[in-house]
Structures are given as C-alpha cells and as structure tokens.
Scaffold this motif. Structure first.
Motif, PDB file in Angstrom:
ATOM      1  N   ALA A  65       0.833  -1.212   0.000  1.00 18.64           N
ATOM      2  CA  ALA A  65       0.000   0.000   0.000  1.00 18.64           C
ATOM      3  C   ALA A  65       0.863   1.255   0.000  1.00 18.64           C
ATOM      4  CB  ALA A  65      -0.939  -0.010   1.212  1.00 18.64           C
TER       5      ALA A  65
ATOM      6  N   PHE B 199       0.950   4.146  -3.439  1.00 13.95           N
ATOM      7  CA  PHE B 199       0.258   5.442  -3.368  1.00 13.95           C
ATOM      8  C   PHE B 199       1.151   6.518  -2.756  1.00 13.95           C
ATOM      9  CE2 PHE B 199      -3.067   2.203  -3.172  1.00 13.95           C
ATOM     10  CZ  PHE B 199      -3.935   2.655  -4.152  1.00 13.95           C
TER      11      PHE B 199
ATOM     12  N   GLU C  23       0.045   9.179  -1.487  1.00 13.00           N
ATOM     13  CA  GLU C  23      -0.684   9.739  -0.330  1.00 13.00           C
ATOM     14  C   GLU C  23      -0.549   8.876   0.920  1.00 13.00           C
ATOM     15  OE1 GLU C  23      -2.060   8.862  -3.231  1.00 13.00           O
ATOM     16  OE2 GLU C  23      -3.243  10.497  -4.061  1.00 13.00           O
ATOM     17  N   ILE C  24       0.111   7.717   0.795  1.00 15.47           N
ATOM     18  CA  ILE C  24       0.231   6.785   1.917  1.00 15.47           C
ATOM     19  C   ILE C  24       1.687   6.654   2.333  1.00 15.47           C
ATOM     20  CG2 ILE C  24      -0.111   4.414   2.697  1.00 15.47           C
ATOM     21  CD1 ILE C  24      -2.455   4.170   0.798  1.00 15.47           C
TER      22      ILE C  24
ATOM     23  N   ILE D 278      -2.586   7.810   5.892  1.00 16.65           N
ATOM     24  CA  ILE D 278      -3.164   8.165   4.598  1.00 16.65           C
ATOM     25  C   ILE D 278      -3.583   9.629   4.637  1.00 16.65           C
ATOM     26  CG2 ILE D 278      -4.991   7.692   2.927  1.00 16.65           C
ATOM     27  CD1 ILE D 278      -5.149   4.839   4.129  1.00 16.65           C
TER      28      ILE D 278
ATOM     29  N   ALA E 202      -5.808  11.802   3.216  1.00 20.53           N
ATOM     30  CA  ALA E 202      -7.043  11.778   2.422  1.00 20.53           C
ATOM     31  C   ALA E 202      -7.481  13.221   2.155  1.00 20.53           C
ATOM     32  CB  ALA E 202      -8.122  10.993   3.162  1.00 20.53           C
TER      33      ALA E 202
ATOM     34  N   ALA F 186     -14.500   8.707   2.833  1.00 22.75           N
ATOM     35  CA  ALA F 186     -13.045   8.564   2.761  1.00 22.75           C
ATOM     36  C   ALA F 186     -12.640   7.100   2.966  1.00 22.75           C
ATOM     37  CB  ALA F 186     -12.371   9.454   3.807  1.00 22.75           C
TER      38      ALA F 186
ATOM     39  N   HIS G 101     -13.569   5.148  -0.172  1.00 25.86           N
ATOM     40  CA  HIS G 101     -12.651   5.481  -1.264  1.00 25.86           C
ATOM     41  C   HIS G 101     -11.327   4.742  -1.111  1.00 25.86           C
ATOM     42  CE1 HIS G 101     -10.446   7.842  -4.223  1.00 25.86           C
ATOM     43  NE2 HIS G 101      -9.517   8.001  -3.305  1.00 25.86           N
ATOM     44  N   TRP G 102     -10.723   4.833   0.080  1.00 23.85           N
ATOM     45  CA  TRP G 102      -9.410   4.229   0.271  1.00 23.85           C
ATOM     46  C   TRP G 102      -9.496   2.711   0.339  1.00 23.85           C
ATOM     47  CZ3 TRP G 102      -5.121   6.034  -1.224  1.00 23.85           C
ATOM     48  CH2 TRP G 102      -5.009   7.412  -1.419  1.00 23.85           C
ATOM     49  N   SER G 103     -10.570   2.174   0.845  1.00 20.80           N
ATOM     50  CA  SER G 103     -10.754   0.726   0.843  1.00 20.80           C
ATOM     51  C   SER G 103     -10.806   0.217  -0.596  1.00 20.80           C
ATOM     52  CB  SER G 103     -12.039   0.359   1.588  1.00 20.80           C
ATOM     53  OG  SER G 103     -12.288  -1.010   1.480  1.00 20.80           O
TER      54      SER G 103
ATOM     55  N   GLN H 220      -9.560   1.770  -3.267  1.00 16.54           N
ATOM     56  CA  GLN H 220      -8.246   1.967  -3.879  1.00 16.54           C
ATOM     57  C   GLN H 220      -7.289   0.842  -3.480  1.00 16.54           C
ATOM     58  OE1 GLN H 220      -7.225   4.646  -6.014  1.00 16.54           O
ATOM     59  NE2 GLN H 220      -9.448   4.796  -6.106  1.00 16.54           N
ATOM     60  N   LEU H 221      -7.275   0.519  -2.188  1.00 15.89           N
ATOM     61  CA  LEU H 221      -6.383  -0.536  -1.698  1.00 15.89           C
ATOM     62  C   LEU H 221      -6.775  -1.902  -2.269  1.00 15.89           C
ATOM     63  CD1 LEU H 221      -6.072   0.645   1.995  1.00 15.89           C
ATOM     64  CD2 LEU H 221      -4.257   0.689   0.252  1.00 15.89           C
TER      65      LEU H 221
END
Length: 177
Positions: A113, A117, A119-120, A131, A133, A162, A165-167, A169-170
């Motif tokens: 992860a 990304f 952002e992470i 993250i 976000a 949020a 969204h991130w779930s 994406q991951l």
C-alpha cells in the motif's frame, strides 16, 4: 465487521464542541459554583455524568471534550449554565473535529500500500499507514489488521466516504488480503 458495499459501520469515539451562551460565562462563578479549576486564561470543569471535560474559554464560551453526540454535550453545558444561574436560551453550538474508529474486516499489506500510493506513508513508529485523504479533508491511520482511525474530519458521512474510497483503492491494488 465485514465490509460490504452498502454500509460501513464506524464509531465516533469523540468530537469537540464549542458552545457560546447568550452572555459570557464569568470565570470566578465557574470556579466557585461550577467546581472549576482555573488554568491560565481558562477554567476546566470535569463533568461526571456523562464523563466529559468542559473548558470555559477566555471569552466565556465552553469547549466540550470527550462526548461524541451534540445532544449529550448540550445537556452538559445546559446543566453548567443552570448551576451558574444563567439562561440556556440562544445557546449556539459549533462542531469540531471527530475521532472515528472503523474496521475494514480484511488485513492490509502495508508495504504494498505504501509503495503504490504517494498519499500513503508507512509509519514504522506505530506500525500503521498514514493516509493523507486530502480529497475528503481528513487523515486516516490504518493498521495491518484492517482497523483504523479517521482524524481531522467534522462529518461522519464524509469520513465514511473517505474510508470507502481508500478501501476501494487498496482493494484495486491488491493491498487488502
């Protein structure tokens, strides 16, 4: 909790509220009648039931910490105002940041992860992903067991967006096991 497409269960751990009464709270009365403790420009009052910390600000407004629901925080401040012989009419409230706990129900492949990304970031001090976000104006801490915390958000709905969204994406990158 198992992640599904319709609903994410999350718990608001705490939220900060600011209450502004129609007339400012007198600090001396907050100490003598409200059992407050003077701390610099502030008066701190420990509220027992429900457990919360009330902070009377220099301007006479009250910050409430340790309660997650507006109605309950309002009752604590109304009780203080009545104890001080003040009116609770025209009591204005502003909602501050929340701390929200959640679980994805799946393990997170931390290094993957962090690598995929920008952002992470992997925070090795606490063993979590941080993250940023920005799109949802919050920060997320996510641990390898899929549990996480959303910070710096004032809306439960936006926090849920949020997390979704991130779930997603991951999951798309294969970082959820």
């Amino acid at each position: 909790m198992i992640m599904d497409e319709t609903k994410i269960n999350l718990d608001v751990e705490t939220q900060t509220f600011r209450f502004t009464p129609s007339e400012p709270i007198n600090h001396e009365e907050a100490v003598s009648l409200g059992n407050g403790i003077k701390s610099g420009e502030f008066v701190v009052i420990i509220h027992e039931n429900p457990h919360a910390t009330l902070v009377v600000e220099p301007e006479g407004s009250v910050l409430v910490h340790g309660i997650s629901r507006t109605e309950v925080a309002r009752l604590a401040v109304q009780e203080l105002l009545l104890t001080l012989g003040m009116s609770d009419e025209w009591l204005l409230v502003e909602s501050g940041e929340m701390i929200i706990r959640f679980s994805l129900g799946r393990a997170v492949l931390m290094q993957l992860a962090a690598d995929r990304f920008s952002e992470i970031n992997l925070d090795s001090r606490i063993g979590a992903l941080r993250i940023n976000a920005e799109r949802h104006k919050c920060s997320i801490l996510l641990f390898n067991n899929g549990h996480g915390i959303v910070m710096k958000q004032t809306s439960k709905r936006i926090a849920e967006m949020a997390i979704r969204h991130w779930s997603s994406q991951l999951n798309d990158e294969g970082a959820l096991a």
